[in-house]
Design an enzyme around this catalytic site. Structure first.
Site, PDB file in Angstrom:
ATOM      1  N   ASN A   1       0.890  -0.848  -0.221  1.00  0.00           N
ATOM      2  CA  ASN A   1      -0.416   0.642   0.519  1.00  0.00           C
ATOM      3  C   ASN A   1       0.812   1.448  -0.088  1.00  0.00           C
ATOM      4  OD1 ASN A   1      -2.724   2.272   0.383  1.00  0.00           O
ATOM      5  ND2 ASN A   1      -1.755   2.517   2.488  1.00  0.00           N
ATOM      6  N   HIS A   2       2.199   0.989   0.540  1.00  0.00           N
ATOM      7  CA  HIS A   2       2.704   2.120   1.265  1.00  0.00           C
ATOM      8  C   HIS A   2       4.310   1.987   0.816  1.00  0.00           C
ATOM      9  CE1 HIS A   2       1.678   0.100   4.348  1.00  0.00           C
ATOM     10  NE2 HIS A   2       2.791   1.083   5.254  1.00  0.00           N
TER      11      HIS A   2
ATOM     12  N   GLU B   1      -7.763   5.338  -4.135  1.00  0.00           N
ATOM     13  CA  GLU B   1      -8.819   5.757  -3.105  1.00  0.00           C
ATOM     14  C   GLU B   1      -9.677   6.395  -4.050  1.00  0.00           C
ATOM     15  OE1 GLU B   1      -5.208   6.216  -3.837  1.00  0.00           O
ATOM     16  OE2 GLU B   1      -5.243   5.312  -1.385  1.00  0.00           O
TER      17      GLU B   1
ATOM     18  N   ASP C   1      -0.021  -6.717   3.233  1.00  0.00           N
ATOM     19  CA  ASP C   1      -0.153  -5.633   4.768  1.00  0.00           C
ATOM     20  C   ASP C   1      -0.988  -4.597   4.188  1.00  0.00           C
ATOM     21  OD1 ASP C   1       1.234  -4.507   7.460  1.00  0.00           O
ATOM     22  OD2 ASP C   1       0.866  -2.865   5.928  1.00  0.00           O
TER      23      ASP C   1
ATOM     24  N   GLU D   1      -4.040  -9.123   5.696  1.00  0.00           N
ATOM     25  CA  GLU D   1      -4.430  -8.328   6.248  1.00  0.00           C
ATOM     26  C   GLU D   1      -5.200  -7.008   6.421  1.00  0.00           C
ATOM     27  OE1 GLU D   1      -3.065  -5.745   9.820  1.00  0.00           O
ATOM     28  OE2 GLU D   1      -2.574  -5.435   7.324  1.00  0.00           O
TER      29      GLU D   1
ATOM     30  N   LEU E   1      -5.833  -0.017  -0.826  1.00  0.00           N
ATOM     31  CA  LEU E   1      -5.100  -0.144  -1.836  1.00  0.00           C
ATOM     32  C   LEU E   1      -5.507   1.776  -3.152  1.00  0.00           C
ATOM     33  CD1 LEU E   1      -4.334  -3.305  -3.205  1.00  0.00           C
ATOM     34  CD2 LEU E   1      -3.079  -1.896  -1.523  1.00  0.00           C
TER      35      LEU E   1
ATOM     36  N   ASP F   1       1.527   6.831   0.294  1.00  0.00           N
ATOM     37  CA  ASP F   1       0.648   5.464  -0.647  1.00  0.00           C
ATOM     38  C   ASP F   1       1.064   5.748  -1.489  1.00  0.00           C
ATOM     39  OD1 ASP F   1      -1.058   5.066   2.037  1.00  0.00           O
ATOM     40  OD2 ASP F   1      -2.611   4.926   1.152  1.00  0.00           O
TER      41      ASP F   1
ATOM     42  N   HIS G   1       1.726  -8.719  16.286  1.00  0.00           N
ATOM     43  CA  HIS G   1       3.041  -7.176  16.540  1.00  0.00           C
ATOM     44  C   HIS G   1       3.050  -6.260  16.830  1.00  0.00           C
ATOM     45  CE1 HIS G   1       2.157  -7.745  12.856  1.00  0.00           C
ATOM     46  NE2 HIS G   1       2.396  -5.933  12.509  1.00  0.00           N
ATOM     47  N   ASP G   2       1.314  -6.184  16.800  1.00  0.00           N
ATOM     48  CA  ASP G   2       0.677  -4.784  16.474  1.00  0.00           C
ATOM     49  C   ASP G   2      -0.064  -4.765  17.956  1.00  0.00           C
ATOM     50  OD1 ASP G   2       1.720  -3.295  13.683  1.00  0.00           O
ATOM     51  OD2 ASP G   2      -0.435  -4.556  13.324  1.00  0.00           O
TER      52      ASP G   2
END
Ligand code: NOJ
Length: 539
Positions: free
Chosen positions: A99-100, A204, A197, A239, A202, A167, A302-303
């Site tokens: 995405n980024h 807009e 991820d 995710e 993705l 992004d 991990h978050d």
């Protein structure tokens, strides 16, 4: 469909084992720990991002998609670790952050340089910050807008995460192609798939919340086609922190697996309330998924323990119960590890795993939780749950020989590495490590959990979460989980189909009395869990 039966294990190369003594975990270190993963019974590891990165978001800000961060080694070291894992029968999926990028990625450096730069359109630029107002801010504690003003070209760029993570513009065909080619690069190296991820974001579009858009789904279908045509045994894991019904499109011709985010907090609610209500509720809201797909179930990662997929009241309640110190809160979640969340109570830790392993889906463990590692809420952002793996009671928990490590090892009273470490637990047959290893081994002998039908059962007692798993040609399994801290009795009425069968708890190999009467009653210890296999007499 190997992923349907697999035990997954998430690890950060940086946190796992330091092979060259510089204080950061690396691929040489990982290669040395393969036997440990095999011993635990792991079938597939998910590697968090290990690409070159300024580490503004611990590697989720990539500055080169086709390389390994020098801190973690070289592409050869990566390949060596991959081969070592494969040699022990362990598959490897890697994080793919599409995405980024990082703002240090050469593409963005070029993109921001001038309005006529060929890379300008690789990112999402705007003369105003009034666009896409309906898109929520995700990192609410640090950001107030998804736009950042860039002085060089006097324009705003779009980012769903930190401003250092611009992004990519998926409307640009070059971006779309580049990401597909990058996938081929890693798949050709021999990996077994990707954890992709942040997939909902993705594209807009004005007037939408910029999540789960038709264009996003179309692109993800292209990704799948590439993988399934060219690398048919490899998988894609989504995710997407969304409600189950919104996840269904991702599982139709896009992903093989998706994390079941809303299930996770409800398991913590269940064990705190001593009630099956919320767990059953979310299961009722979980539609059937296509037969070739699988949920990925987890307790922690991990978050922060995300509370996005709960009601406002539930979130407040979770914070009150599980985040008594304000430092434990982060964004819409709780930045703590599993063992501290459960007050280091092995009964509750094992109960939640016994449920996780028996629900429809494939479980994923987070490194260190199998030994009950603690956390450090004084560290920045989510670092408190990303500290070095605790191997033994020597310097730096045996993680590294360096003087200082990338983050301090946990050395507080309750969870010090001197006590909580792999070596100590391997040497103690009563340890959490051995108990979980045993649960994993039993689960692996029972494909019914990864593949069977699922039905909630009424145990006549709200404290007991009861369900049945069925798979053709195998004995059904009834799971009884006591979510409360008192002994409880299950009273199963829906047992007509099982009359005459002989239940055996496969976790402990203990036979139970035959099912001859209704209700069938079973006593459960506080936080006890049984996996009752219903053998037909004489079988
Ligand atoms: C989800 C990852 O799990 C998280 O760690 C990261 O910060 C965001 N995506 C942005 O990549």
């Amino acid at each position: 469909m190997w992923y349907k039966d697999a035990i997954f294990y998430e690890l950060n190369v940086r946190a796992f084992a330091d092979g060259n003594g510089d204080g950061h975990g690396d691929f040489i270190g990982l290669s040395q720990k393969v036997d440990y993963l095999a011993e635990l019974g792991v079938d597939c590891v998910w590697l968090m991002p290990f690409y070159p990165s300024p580490l503004r978001d611990d590697g989720y800000d990539i500055s080169d998609y086709r390389n390994v961060a020098p801190l973690y080694g070289t592409l050869e070291d990566f390949k060596h670790a991959l081969d070592a894992l494969h040699a022990r029968g362990i598959r490897v999926i890697i994080d793919f952050v599409i995405n980024h990028t990082s703002d240090q990625h050469p593409w963005f450096v070029e993109s921001r340089a001038s309005k006529d730069n060929p890379k300008r359109d690789w990112y999402v630029w705007s003369p105003t910050d009034f666009r896409y107002k309906e898109a929520r801010v995700i990192f609410v504690d640090s950001l107030s807008s998804n736009w950042t003003y860039d002085t060089t070209t006097e324009a705003y760029y779009w980012h769903r995460f930190y401003s250092e993570q611009p992004d990519l513009n998926f409307d640009n065909p070059e971006v779309r192609q580049e990401m597909l080619d990058t996938m081929r690069f890693w798949l050709d190296m021999g990996i077994d798939g990707f954890r992709v991820d942040a997939v909902p974001y993705l594209f807009e579009r004005e007037g939408t919340n910029c999540e789960n858009l038709r264009e996003t789904h179309e692109y993800l279908k292209e990704m799948r086609t590439l993988v399934k045509v060219e690398y048919p045994d490899c998988i894609l894991l989504a995710e997407a922190n969304q409600w189950p019904e919104d996840l269904i499109p991702y599982l139709e011709d896009e992903f093989d697996m998706a994390f079941h985010f809303p299930m996770m907090p409800r398991l913590f609610m269940g064990v705190r309330q001593g009630s099956n209500r919320e767990i059953i509720n979310i299961l009722e809201k979980t539609p059937p998924i296509p037969p070739h797909t699988q949920w990925c179930l987890f307790l922690r990662n991990h978050d922060e323990l995300t509370l996005e997929m709960v009601t406002h009241e539930q979130r407040e309640w979770m914070w009150q119960e599980y985040a008594p110190d304000p430092k434990m809160k982060l964004n819409l979640g709780i930045r703590r590890r599993l063992a501290p969340l459960l007050e280091n109570d092995p009964r509750r830790i094992l109960l939640l795993h016994a449920i996780l392993f028996a629900l429809p889906g494939s479980p994923i463990l987070y490194y260190g939780d199998e030994i009950g590692m603690g956390d450090n809420i004084d560290l920045f952002d989510r670092n408190g749950v990303r500290t070095p793996m605790q191997w033994d009671d020597s310097l730096n928990a045996g993680f590294s020989t360096a003087e200082t490590t990338y983050l301090p090892v946990i050395d507080d009273d309750g969870f010090s590495y001197r006590k909580v470490n792999v070596a100590t637990q391997q040497g103690n047959p009563d340890s959490l490590f051995h108990a979980l290893k045993h649960q994993i081994a039993v689960r692996k002998q029972a494909p019914i959990f990864g593949r069977g039908q699922f039905r909630v059962l009424d145990a006549g007692n709200e404290a007991i979460f009861a369900f049945e798993r069925r798979l053709e040609d195998t004995a059904p399994v009834v799971v009884l989980a006591n979510l409360s801290d008192h002994a409880q009795t299950a009273m199963l009425r829906e047992v007509n189909d099982y009359q005459g069968s002989q239940p055996k708890d496969i976790l402990t190999d203990t036979p139970y009395h035959p099912i001859n009467e209704t209700p069938y009653t079973v006593a459960l210890q506080p936080y006890g869990c049984l996996w009752l296999r219903l053998e037909q007499k004489g079988s």
